[in-house]
Design a protein around this motif. Structure first.
Motif, PDB file in Angstrom:
ATOM      1  N   ASN A   3       0.864  -1.174   0.000  1.00 58.00           N
ATOM      2  CA  ASN A   3       0.000   0.000   0.000  1.00 58.00           C
ATOM      3  C   ASN A   3       0.906   1.230   0.000  1.00 58.00           C
ATOM      4  O   ASN A   3       0.839   2.068   0.866  1.00 58.00           O
ATOM      5  N   ARG A   4       1.754   1.296  -0.991  1.00 57.18           N
ATOM      6  CA  ARG A   4       2.761   2.356  -1.018  1.00 57.18           C
ATOM      7  C   ARG A   4       2.171   3.749  -1.231  1.00 57.18           C
ATOM      8  O   ARG A   4       2.854   4.732  -1.079  1.00 57.18           O
ATOM      9  N   ALA A   6      -0.475   4.865   0.463  1.00 57.97           N
ATOM     10  CA  ALA A   6      -1.227   5.194   1.678  1.00 57.97           C
ATOM     11  C   ALA A   6      -2.711   5.329   1.384  1.00 57.97           C
ATOM     12  O   ALA A   6      -3.366   6.255   1.828  1.00 57.97           O
ATOM     13  N   ASP A   7      -3.246   4.387   0.644  1.00 56.86           N
ATOM     14  CA  ASP A   7      -4.664   4.380   0.302  1.00 56.86           C
ATOM     15  C   ASP A   7      -5.433   3.697   1.422  1.00 56.86           C
ATOM     16  O   ASP A   7      -5.483   2.480   1.501  1.00 56.86           O
ATOM     17  N   TRP A   8      -6.030   4.489   2.308  1.00 59.13           N
ATOM     18  CA  TRP A   8      -6.737   3.936   3.461  1.00 59.13           C
ATOM     19  C   TRP A   8      -8.015   3.211   3.065  1.00 59.13           C
ATOM     20  O   TRP A   8      -8.583   2.481   3.867  1.00 59.13           O
ATOM     21  N   ASN A  50      -8.687   1.432   6.423  1.00 62.42           N
ATOM     22  CA  ASN A  50      -9.314   2.394   7.318  1.00 62.42           C
ATOM     23  C   ASN A  50     -10.191   1.687   8.351  1.00 62.42           C
ATOM     24  O   ASN A  50     -10.224   2.082   9.524  1.00 62.42           O
ATOM     25  N   CYS A  82       3.500   6.903  14.473  1.00 64.16           N
ATOM     26  CA  CYS A  82       3.446   6.989  13.021  1.00 64.16           C
ATOM     27  C   CYS A  82       2.690   8.263  12.683  1.00 64.16           C
ATOM     28  O   CYS A  82       1.696   8.574  13.299  1.00 64.16           O
ATOM     29  N   THR A  84       0.583  10.485   9.787  1.00 65.17           N
ATOM     30  CA  THR A  84      -0.147  10.403   8.542  1.00 65.17           C
ATOM     31  C   THR A  84      -0.726  11.776   8.246  1.00 65.17           C
ATOM     32  O   THR A  84      -0.891  12.584   9.138  1.00 65.17           O
TER      33      THR A  84
END
Length: 85
Positions: A3-4, A6-8, A50, A82, A84
Motif C-alpha cells: 500500500n505504497r 497510503a490508500d486507506w 481504514n 506513526c 499520517t
C-alpha cells in the motif's frame, strides 16, 4: 500486501483479487470470522485499511492525536508513533 500510496480505502485482505477458488473460499471464511472483532465496538466488518485502523483506535491499541502536521497514531504504551496526513 503493498500500500505504497497510503490508500486507506484499499482492501485489508492481501491479494484478494489474485486468489483461486479454494483460496477464495478460505478468504471468505477468514472475513466472516474476523467480523466478531469490530462488532462489540459497533463497527462494520473489516474491509479496508481504514476499517482496521478505526478498530485499533476503538480498541485502544493506537491513539489518534491531531497535530499541526496531520495526525499522529502512537501505539498505546509506546513512545514512538506513526504520522499520517
Amino acid at each position: 500486501m503493498r500500500n505504497r500510496f497510503a490508500d486507506w480505502q484499499a482492501s485489508c485482505w492481501e491479494d484478494e483479487a489474485e486468489r483461486d477458488g479454494g483460496e477464495l473460499a478460505d478468504l471468505q471464511v477468514e472475513q466472516a470470522t474476523s467480523a466478531c472483532y469490530p462488532a462489540p465496538y459497533g463497527l462494520p466488518p473489516l474491509r479496508t485499511l481504514n476499517d482496521m485502523l478505526t478498530l485499533m483506535i476503538a480498541a485502544g491499541i493506537v491513539h489518534e492525536i491531531p497535530d499541526m502536521d496531520g495526525v499522529r497514531l502512537p501505539v498505546a504504551g509506546r513512545r514512538t508513533s506513526c504520522r499520517t496526513r
